[in-house]
Enzyme design. Structure first.
Site, short mmCIF file in Angstrom:
data_model
loop_
_atom_site.label_atom_id
_atom_site.label_comp_id
_atom_site.label_asym_id
_atom_site.label_seq_id
_atom_site.Cartn_x
_atom_site.Cartn_y
_atom_site.Cartn_z
N HIS A 270 14.34 -29.18 -45.07
CA HIS A 270 14.63 -30.43 -44.33
C HIS A 270 13.61 -30.71 -43.23
O HIS A 270 13.43 -31.85 -42.83
CB HIS A 270 16.05 -30.38 -43.76
CG HIS A 270 17.07 -30.22 -44.83
ND1 HIS A 270 17.32 -31.22 -45.75
CD2 HIS A 270 17.87 -29.19 -45.17
CE1 HIS A 270 18.24 -30.81 -46.60
NE2 HIS A 270 18.59 -29.57 -46.27
N ASP B 66 25.50 -51.25 -24.32
CA ASP B 66 25.56 -52.63 -23.82
C ASP B 66 26.97 -52.87 -23.28
O ASP B 66 27.78 -51.93 -23.16
CB ASP B 66 25.13 -53.64 -24.90
CG ASP B 66 26.14 -53.77 -26.03
OD1 ASP B 66 27.13 -53.01 -26.06
OD2 ASP B 66 25.93 -54.65 -26.90
N CYS C 186 26.79 -49.65 -28.93
CA CYS C 186 26.96 -51.10 -28.75
C CYS C 186 28.20 -51.49 -29.56
O CYS C 186 28.94 -50.58 -29.97
CB CYS C 186 25.70 -51.88 -29.15
SG CYS C 186 25.17 -51.74 -30.86
N HIS D 234 20.83 -31.89 -41.71
CA HIS D 234 19.73 -32.25 -42.61
C HIS D 234 18.69 -33.16 -41.97
O HIS D 234 17.55 -33.18 -42.42
CB HIS D 234 20.28 -32.93 -43.86
CG HIS D 234 20.90 -31.97 -44.83
ND1 HIS D 234 21.25 -32.31 -46.12
CD2 HIS D 234 21.23 -30.66 -44.70
CE1 HIS D 234 21.77 -31.25 -46.74
NE2 HIS D 234 21.79 -30.24 -45.89
N THR E 273 28.77 -52.70 -32.64
CA THR E 273 28.78 -52.11 -33.98
C THR E 273 27.95 -50.83 -34.08
O THR E 273 28.08 -50.09 -35.05
CB THR E 273 28.17 -53.10 -35.00
OG1 THR E 273 26.85 -53.42 -34.54
CG2 THR E 273 29.01 -54.36 -35.11
C1 RB5 Z 1 27.37 -57.84 -28.71
O1 RB5 Z 1 28.22 -58.90 -28.90
C2 RB5 Z 1 27.01 -57.20 -30.04
O2 RB5 Z 1 26.19 -58.06 -30.77
C3 RB5 Z 1 26.33 -55.87 -29.84
O3 RB5 Z 1 27.17 -55.05 -29.08
C4 RB5 Z 1 26.00 -55.09 -31.07
O4 RB5 Z 1 27.11 -54.94 -31.90
C5 RB5 Z 1 24.78 -55.47 -31.78
O5 RB5 Z 1 24.37 -54.87 -32.78
#
Ligand code: RB5
Length: 146
Positions: free
Chosen positions: A137, A12, A69, A102, A71
């Site tokens: 596995h 993203d 993304c 694994h 996180t």
């Molecule tokens: C975007 O602000 C953020 O929510 C997205 O990049 C991500 O971390 C969502 O899980």
């Protein structure tokens, strides 16, 4: 170029810049890279890009994918809904290695707001270099699907 040296990548807006750097890294080590977007830092929904990459891996069109993304959480939640996708959100080298050994992870997920560039490259390289161990596995990962 064989499927083994081809990879599909998507992010993203929050991890667009890290995606671009990882693309360059992959090309420099001899991979052909399909970029599923995002195309810039304008705000988008991570799921739209996660679904593109996950569908391509789920269908077997690509053996491996990378998703990013902010996180990594939204991308892993999205990708792991697809059959045969085993997406591993990693921010340490041990997990990246074990996710291949694994779990035969076929999508590496990174958080662009979590890992720095150098760690991200190391995570990618470790993940690509590590083969699935198979054996006991294999049965375990097969049982995820049923
Ligand atoms: C975007 O602000 C953020 O929510 C997205 O990049 C991500 O971390 C969502 O899980």
């Amino acid at each position: 170029m064989g499927k083994g040296r081809s990879i599909i990548i998507g992010s993203d807006h929050a991890a667009y810049e890290l995606k671009e750097k990882i693309k360059t890294y992959l090309i420099n080590i001899g991979y052909s890279v399909e970029d599923a977007g995002a195309k810039n830092t304008a705000s988008v929904n991570y799921a739209d890009y996660g679904k593109k990459v996950a569908a391509a891996v789920s269908s077997g069109q690509y053996l491996k994918g990378i998703l990013l993304c902010g996180t990594g959480l939204g991308m892993s939640m999205t990708a792991n809904r697809f059959p045969n996708v085993r997406a591993a959100l990693c921010s340490d080298i041990f997990s990246a290695k074990m996710s291949r050994l694994h779990n035969d992870s076929n999508i590496l997920v990174l958080g662009g707001r979590i890992v720095g560039d150098i760690l991200a490259f190391e995570l990618v390289q470790t993940w690509l270099d590590t083969e699935f161990e198979g054996g006991r596995h294999l049965e375990r990962i097969q049982s995820i699907e049923h």
